[in-house]
Design a protein around this motif. Structure first.
Motif, PDB file in Angstrom:
ATOM      1  N   ALA A 110     -16.339-153.650 -50.616  1.00 27.72           N
ATOM      2  CA  ALA A 110     -16.841-152.319 -50.978  1.00 27.72           C
ATOM      3  C   ALA A 110     -15.946-151.253 -50.359  1.00 27.72           C
ATOM      4  N   GLU A 111     -15.566-151.490 -49.110  1.00 26.66           N
ATOM      5  CA  GLU A 111     -14.694-150.539 -48.406  1.00 26.66           C
ATOM      6  C   GLU A 111     -13.332-150.431 -49.112  1.00 26.66           C
ATOM      7  N   GLU A 112     -12.802-151.598 -49.515  1.00 31.72           N
ATOM      8  CA  GLU A 112     -11.495-151.604 -50.217  1.00 31.72           C
ATOM      9  C   GLU A 112     -11.558-150.781 -51.496  1.00 31.72           C
ATOM     10  N   GLN A 113     -12.625-150.999 -52.274  1.00 32.44           N
ATOM     11  CA  GLN A 113     -12.757-150.282 -53.549  1.00 32.44           C
ATOM     12  C   GLN A 113     -12.926-148.785 -53.336  1.00 32.44           C
ATOM     13  N   ALA A 114     -13.771-148.448 -52.331  1.00 34.41           N
ATOM     14  CA  ALA A 114     -14.005-147.027 -52.052  1.00 34.41           C
ATOM     15  C   ALA A 114     -12.703-146.365 -51.587  1.00 34.41           C
ATOM     16  N   GLN A 115     -11.928-147.101 -50.804  1.00 35.19           N
ATOM     17  CA  GLN A 115     -10.661-146.554 -50.307  1.00 35.19           C
ATOM     18  C   GLN A 115      -9.678-146.341 -51.467  1.00 35.19           C
ATOM     19  N   ALA A 116      -9.672-147.310 -52.402  1.00 35.49           N
ATOM     20  CA  ALA A 116      -8.786-147.178 -53.568  1.00 35.49           C
ATOM     21  C   ALA A 116      -9.192-145.954 -54.396  1.00 35.49           C
ATOM     22  N   TRP A 117     -10.490-145.770 -54.539  1.00 40.13           N
ATOM     23  CA  TRP A 117     -11.014-144.611 -55.284  1.00 40.13           C
ATOM     24  C   TRP A 117     -10.640-143.309 -54.566  1.00 40.13           C
ATOM     25  N   LEU A 118     -10.783-143.335 -53.241  1.00 40.71           N
ATOM     26  CA  LEU A 118     -10.470-142.146 -52.433  1.00 40.71           C
ATOM     27  C   LEU A 118      -8.990-141.781 -52.567  1.00 40.71           C
ATOM     28  N   ARG A 119      -8.158-142.815 -52.536  1.00 37.63           N
ATOM     29  CA  ARG A 119      -6.705-142.577 -52.670  1.00 37.63           C
ATOM     30  C   ARG A 119      -6.384-141.980 -54.039  1.00 37.63           C
ATOM     31  N   HIS A 120      -7.100-142.466 -55.045  1.00 39.70           N
ATOM     32  CA  HIS A 120      -6.820-142.057 -56.418  1.00 39.70           C
ATOM     33  C   HIS A 120      -7.301-140.641 -56.705  1.00 39.70           C
ATOM     34  N   SER A 121      -8.552-140.333 -56.280  1.00 37.33           N
ATOM     35  CA  SER A 121      -9.103-139.030 -56.647  1.00 37.33           C
ATOM     36  C   SER A 121      -9.192-138.059 -55.476  1.00 37.33           C
ATOM     37  N   GLY A 122      -9.561-138.564 -54.302  1.00 34.18           N
ATOM     38  CA  GLY A 122      -9.667-137.712 -53.118  1.00 34.18           C
ATOM     39  C   GLY A 122     -10.810-136.715 -53.183  1.00 34.18           C
ATOM     40  N   ASP A 123     -11.790-136.929 -54.049  1.00 37.11           N
ATOM     41  CA  ASP A 123     -12.897-135.972 -54.142  1.00 37.11           C
ATOM     42  C   ASP A 123     -14.050-136.352 -53.197  1.00 37.11           C
ATOM     43  N   GLY A 124     -15.071-135.513 -53.189  1.00 34.16           N
ATOM     44  CA  GLY A 124     -16.192-135.710 -52.283  1.00 34.16           C
ATOM     45  C   GLY A 124     -16.979-136.980 -52.579  1.00 34.16           C
ATOM     46  N   GLU A 125     -17.116-137.322 -53.863  1.00 31.11           N
ATOM     47  CA  GLU A 125     -17.889-138.511 -54.236  1.00 31.11           C
ATOM     48  C   GLU A 125     -17.239-139.780 -53.698  1.00 31.11           C
ATOM     49  N   SER A 126     -15.910-139.840 -53.806  1.00 32.09           N
ATOM     50  CA  SER A 126     -15.221-141.039 -53.311  1.00 32.09           C
ATOM     51  C   SER A 126     -15.340-141.112 -51.789  1.00 32.09           C
ATOM     52  N   GLN A 127     -15.269-139.967 -51.128  1.00 37.95           N
ATOM     53  CA  GLN A 127     -15.412-139.936 -49.668  1.00 37.95           C
ATOM     54  C   GLN A 127     -16.824-140.373 -49.263  1.00 37.95           C
ATOM     55  N   TRP A 128     -17.794-139.965 -50.053  1.00 29.05           N
ATOM     56  CA  TRP A 128     -19.186-140.341 -49.799  1.00 29.05           C
ATOM     57  C   TRP A 128     -19.366-141.850 -49.923  1.00 29.05           C
ATOM     58  N   MET A 129     -18.755-142.436 -50.951  1.00 31.32           N
ATOM     59  CA  MET A 129     -18.852-143.885 -51.133  1.00 31.32           C
ATOM     60  C   MET A 129     -18.136-144.618 -49.992  1.00 31.32           C
ATOM     61  N   PHE A 130     -17.000-144.060 -49.562  1.00 33.84           N
ATOM     62  CA  PHE A 130     -16.245-144.655 -48.455  1.00 33.84           C
ATOM     63  C   PHE A 130     -17.101-144.632 -47.181  1.00 33.84           C
ATOM     64  N   ALA A 131     -17.782-143.499 -46.951  1.00 35.13           N
ATOM     65  CA  ALA A 131     -18.645-143.389 -45.765  1.00 35.13           C
ATOM     66  C   ALA A 131     -19.791-144.394 -45.843  1.00 35.13           C
ATOM     67  N   ARG A 132     -20.350-144.577 -47.033  1.00 33.45           N
ATOM     68  CA  ARG A 132     -21.435-145.558 -47.197  1.00 33.45           C
ATOM     69  C   ARG A 132     -20.967-146.969 -46.863  1.00 33.45           C
ATOM     70  N   ALA A 133     -19.753-147.294 -47.352  1.00 34.36           N
ATOM     71  CA  ALA A 133     -19.209-148.633 -47.096  1.00 34.36           C
ATOM     72  C   ALA A 133     -18.971-148.829 -45.601  1.00 34.36           C
ATOM     73  N   LEU A 134     -18.446-147.788 -44.936  1.00 32.96           N
ATOM     74  CA  LEU A 134     -18.172-147.920 -43.500  1.00 32.96           C
ATOM     75  C   LEU A 134     -19.470-148.021 -42.697  1.00 32.96           C
ATOM     76  N   CYS A 135     -20.497-147.288 -43.140  1.00 31.80           N
ATOM     77  CA  CYS A 135     -21.787-147.381 -42.448  1.00 31.80           C
ATOM     78  C   CYS A 135     -22.366-148.794 -42.604  1.00 31.80           C
ATOM     79  N   ALA A 136     -22.242-149.340 -43.817  1.00 26.99           N
ATOM     80  CA  ALA A 136     -22.749-150.699 -44.049  1.00 26.99           C
ATOM     81  C   ALA A 136     -21.984-151.695 -43.187  1.00 26.99           C
ATOM     82  N   ARG A 137     -20.689-151.464 -43.046  1.00 27.87           N
ATOM     83  CA  ARG A 137     -19.874-152.359 -42.232  1.00 27.87           C
ATOM     84  C   ARG A 137     -20.306-152.285 -40.760  1.00 27.87           C
ATOM     85  N   PHE A 138     -20.551-151.063 -40.282  1.00 26.65           N
ATOM     86  CA  PHE A 138     -20.975-150.921 -38.889  1.00 26.65           C
ATOM     87  C   PHE A 138     -22.320-151.616 -38.676  1.00 26.65           C
ATOM     88  N   LEU A 139     -23.247-151.421 -39.608  1.00 25.87           N
ATOM     89  CA  LEU A 139     -24.567-152.025 -39.420  1.00 25.87           C
ATOM     90  C   LEU A 139     -24.495-153.554 -39.451  1.00 25.87           C
TER      91      LEU A 139
END
Lengths: 362, 168
Positions: A110-139
């Motif tokens: 999930a983190e990989e995909q969100a990061q790829a999306w973030l790299r591609h678009s760099g918008d708030g939605e992709s950053q939000w998904m990246f944060a969700r993936a990182l939170c899930a990873r921490f938990l």
């Protein structure tokens, strides 16, 4: 599928349908679902399981089959999305794929995909998904560095989505899970500004006001979670030890201790331990050493970003010490020579048995 | 050292192979730092490797302290298997061979290449522990660049593991 085989399986589906119509039982539902699955129709299998679960909500077999069917459907959709992404990448596909990975517990992907999306678009939605993936990873991992990255990603998501409540909600949840109560209170206040008068949020704000401990900062809370492996209030969430399981422990430990070259077999849960082999002070020392090894190894696995500990093996002039770790308990075996495969399987059974050893202590 | 680490780092399933000195300073095969970056999810691979090397040496010391009350010697090999991968630490003299294995692969499957690398490393360390005056003049120039030279200097300045043992 081979046409002949398909014809044969379709006949079996018809038979299973007739059996179900004649007598609706969890078994007949499960059989029909299995026949659909054999035909490769996971959607029909899931529909049958869901119908069966509405009638027999307690059936573990139907629940298991439904989960499996959902997993197959999810995997199929993931494959479609990956193919589509390779041809025409767009935000909706990245979002769906990352969410499917999160749903199936594959936080790394999930983190990989969100990061790829973030790299591609760099918008708030992709950053939000990246944060969700990182939170899930921490938990999942409970490591401090994973937590710091999750909070940094949340900061960035809040910056890019200033009037959006979602990053604040996630921050509130995360602060609550680690026990950073003062930060949780600040976040709840910020959320109330966005959604004034919401009863649940106001109640949460009031309860946080009572619990707020400014000394427990995010960094301190993350350190504490990394050290103990427990989330805030995690001790209260621990499942109660299964009293009935303890009677299986002694025979299992005796079997372990009977292996060629075995010196000591242990079962550890919390502050208590069962020891087979050494007696008296030696047993106490062995249990203390095994507990210390387990504690330091769990913490280091989290610090290194490897996630939760599954097993540990030490080799040296003393022989081999093997530890199989469950979430709350562990089995350990000290042998003079290498570990026997059968003993390893038995150790794995011990770990995670979550037995009540209070009344059966050595 | 590079010659020992490089083949090991190319074994399928090995995410990272590195060597850690007794004080936690990593010596690694070039290009391997990104393995650690992926593991901890951070950007700077080498900084991450340095931190991880320190953690690993600290962990080995904690393991030794934990088993000391049982009158056990320090473990020679420690294998930690976790949800996102496995860590194998193999003590060779005063240095530690660190191998990070991909999740889903049993570390035991890599026992042979890791033990072979440890044996080769032992031979290299023995060669390095020979008095420097006895080495041919060209050996320093033919040594692997960068990290290996640092390693050689370390040996020269601190003395060999064998010499230190004798000294103690």
């Amino acid at each position: 599928m081979n046409p002949l085989r398909k014809l044969f399986t379709e006949g079996k589906v018809r038979e299973a349908r007739r059996r179900l119509a004649a007598e609706a039982t969890p078994l007949s539902y499960a059989q029909l679902a299995q026949e659909h699955a054999k035909l490769g129709d996971a959607r029909a299998a899931l529909a049958v399981c869901e119908e069966g679960l509405r009638a027999f909500s307690g059936s573990a077999e139907l629940a298991r089959l439904a989960d499996r069917a959902r997993g197959i459907l999810r995997e199929g959709r993931m494959a479609e999305l990956k193919l589509e992404l390779s041809q025409a990448p767009r935000p909706a596909l990245w979002r769906e794929l990352a969410e499917l990975y999160l749903e199936s517990g594959q936080v790394g992907k999930a983190e990989e995909q969100a990061q790829a999306w973030l790299r591609h678009s760099g918008d708030g939605e992709s950053q939000w998904m990246f944060a969700r993936a990182l939170c899930a990873r921490f938990l999942a991992d409970r490591g401090r560095s994973a937590g710091q990255r999750a909070f940094a990603a949340l900061d960035e998501a809040e910056r890019r989505l200033p009037r959006d409540a979602r990053p604040l909600e996630l921050r509130l949840e995360l602060c609550g899970r680690i026990g950073a109560t003062a930060d949780a209170l600040r976040t709840a206040a910020a959320l109330l500004e966005l959604r004034p008068g919401e009863p649940e949020l106001e109640a949460r704000h009031r309860s946080l006001q009572e619990q707020s401990d400014p000394a427990r900062t995010i960094d301190r809370a993350l350190r504490e979670v990394e050290r103990s492996g427990l989330l805030w209030g995690g001790e209260a969430e621990e499942p109660a030890p299964a009293a009935g399981r303890s009677r299986y422990l002694r025979p299992a430990l005796q079997r372990l201790a009977a292996f060629d070259g075995a010196q000591a077999a242990l079962y550890l849960r919390g502050a208590t331990a069962l020891v087979q082999g050494p007696r008296g002070a030696t047993a106490e020392r062995t249990a203390r050493a095994a507990r210390a090894l387990l504690l330091t190894s769990r913490t280091n696995a989290r610090r290194l970003g490897l996630g939760s500990l599954m097993s540990l093996r030490l080799e040296g002039s003393f022989g081999t010490l093997s530890v199989a770790a469950g979430e709350l308990d562990a089995g350990a075996l000290w042998t003079r020579g290498p570990l026997h495969a059968e003993a390893e399987a038995l150790l794995l059974e011990l770990a995670g048995s979550n037995a009540d050893v209070e009344g059966d202590r050595s | 050292m590079k010659e020992v680490l490089e083949p090991l780092s190319h074994v399928a399933g090995v995410r990272l192979a590195a060597l850690i000195l007794a004080d936690g300073v990593p010596v690694l095969a070039p290009g391997q730092a990104r393995g650690m970056a992926n593991l901890r999810g951070a950007g700077n691979g080498f900084a991450e490797l340095e931190a991880a090397a320190g953690l690993c040496v600290g962990w080995m010391a904690e393991l030794s302290r934990s088993v000391a009350p049982l009158s056990w010697d320090a473990p020679e090999r420690a294998v930690l298997r976790a949800a996102r991968g496995s860590l194998v630490l193999r003590r060779v003299g005063d240095v530690v061979l660190l191998v990070v294995v991909e999740a889903g692969l049993a570390p035991e499957e890599l026992r042979l290449p890791i033990e072979a690398a440890a044996a080769r490393l032992g031979r290299v360390l023995r060669d390095l522990s020979q008095p420097q005056t006895a080495l041919p003049a060209t050996s320093t120039s033919s040594a692997p660049a960068g990290v290996s030279k640092v390693m050689s200097n370390q040996r020269v300045s601190n003395g060999s593991p064998a010499a230190r043992e004798t000294g103690n």
